[in-house]
Design an enzyme around this catalytic site. Sequence first.
Site, mmCIF file in Angstrom:
data_model
loop_
_atom_site.group_PDB
_atom_site.id
_atom_site.type_symbol
_atom_site.label_atom_id
_atom_site.label_comp_id
_atom_site.label_asym_id
_atom_site.label_seq_id
_atom_site.Cartn_x
_atom_site.Cartn_y
_atom_site.Cartn_z
ATOM 1 C CB SER A 34 38.544 40.160 45.819
ATOM 2 O OG SER A 34 38.736 38.993 46.582
ATOM 3 C CG ASP A 89 32.017 34.908 44.059
ATOM 4 O OD1 ASP A 89 32.612 34.650 45.127
ATOM 5 O OD2 ASP A 89 32.379 35.813 43.278
ATOM 6 C CG HIS A 101 34.582 37.191 46.394
ATOM 7 N ND1 HIS A 101 34.705 36.668 45.128
ATOM 8 C CD2 HIS A 101 35.804 37.663 46.736
ATOM 9 C CE1 HIS A 101 35.956 36.830 44.717
ATOM 10 N NE2 HIS A 101 36.639 37.431 45.669
#
Length: 362
Positions: free
Chosen positions: A37, A327, A330
């Site tokens: 990610s 978050d 991340h």
Amino acid sequence: MAFSLNHSLEFLRFFFLFLFCSSAHSHVPAIYVLGSSQVDAGNNNYLSTVIKINFYPYGIDLAGGKSTGRFSNGKNAADFVAEKLGLPSPKPYLSLTSKNNKTSEFLKGVNFASGGAGVLDNINQGLCIPFSKQVVYFAKTAKAIAKQIGIEQAYRHLSKSIIVISIGNNDILAYTGVGSSTIQHGITLKPYVHQIISSTRSKLKRMYKHGARKFLIIGAGAQGCLPVERVKQKGGVCNEEANQLSKMFNQKLVSLLKETQSKFSDFRYAFFNMYNGYVELYRNRRTYGFDEVNVACCGGGFLNSTVFCSPKTIPPCSNRRSHLFWDGIHNTEATAGVYMSIAYHGSSPFVYPMNLKQLNDV
Ligand SMILES: *[C@@H]1O[C@H](CO)[C@@H](O)[C@H](O)[C@H]1NC(C)=O
Ligand SMILES: *[C@@H]1O[C@H](CO)[C@@H](O)[C@H](O)[C@H]1NC(C)=O
């Protein structure tokens, strides 16, 4: 006189031609991105998975505030790498596969990364494209390019391109129970890292075989200091075991890169040590324009530590530029931007044995 002027002009022309050729020679035509990610540009939007963030407020700081599938409020590390090299951000592989003229798209670079992916296939299995499959897709892409422009041209294209890899973070998180996995019960740190590294070895070899020569490898961050890890610790301190894994992984990964270079002398790499990058940013936060380095910008609970921003209707923090974390897992766009600036211009202990700028020029 006339002869000598003519002669000089000829020389100048030759000189410029030489300059032009030499700069064209070192120009990177495209980037190919693999990983998790940190660098996914939206592949997971094409999967049936819970690891999909095509909703508000993800992408709030992108043009039009669009949720593209990037695990960030804005651009991610891969976008910044492309920007630094003056290239377009490569599109998600799964957005290209159905297109008629996909090979011309493939030549512009491809993003194979997938949120949740690990080096090991059993990390978030069935919910993402594991690294092994991404490498298979890379090989398919290389073959498609070769079919279109010929094998020699394809080799030349790929050997001049930069392969960006950011993988391993989810393998580390899985060890501490974040995400779903079926890792061997009771396995200790060293053999676990060994497993990850030997799996990485074969993938690098395979990409090399298909013509990849220049690699930007983004190492693991201080995974133990992510809000999602800290929330589980008494007093919200960093999870030392996870950090230990990150450090060990980075160290062994660098050994693997050295080993690969000793086997294949034209293998070139820049290693960005995100762990050291985090420590630098955390300690000298003001220098880099940050003032919130603990609490995530969106999410809920202590440290806003939920894995994803939720619920989907609550606005994130307004001062996103000054938050380290977006978050529970991340980075913000701002953090990714600082990291990739360091990767581009910086030096050891953040990026070595060369930086991205130097990798671009070799
Ligand atoms: C084909 O490629 C061109 C340029 O590479 C692009 O502008 C166009 O949208 C592509 N068409 C399709 C159908 O993908
Ligand atoms: C925590 O997340 C909420 C949104 O879920 C946001 O409004 C708030 O500003 C965040 N806290 C901090 C300190 O950034």
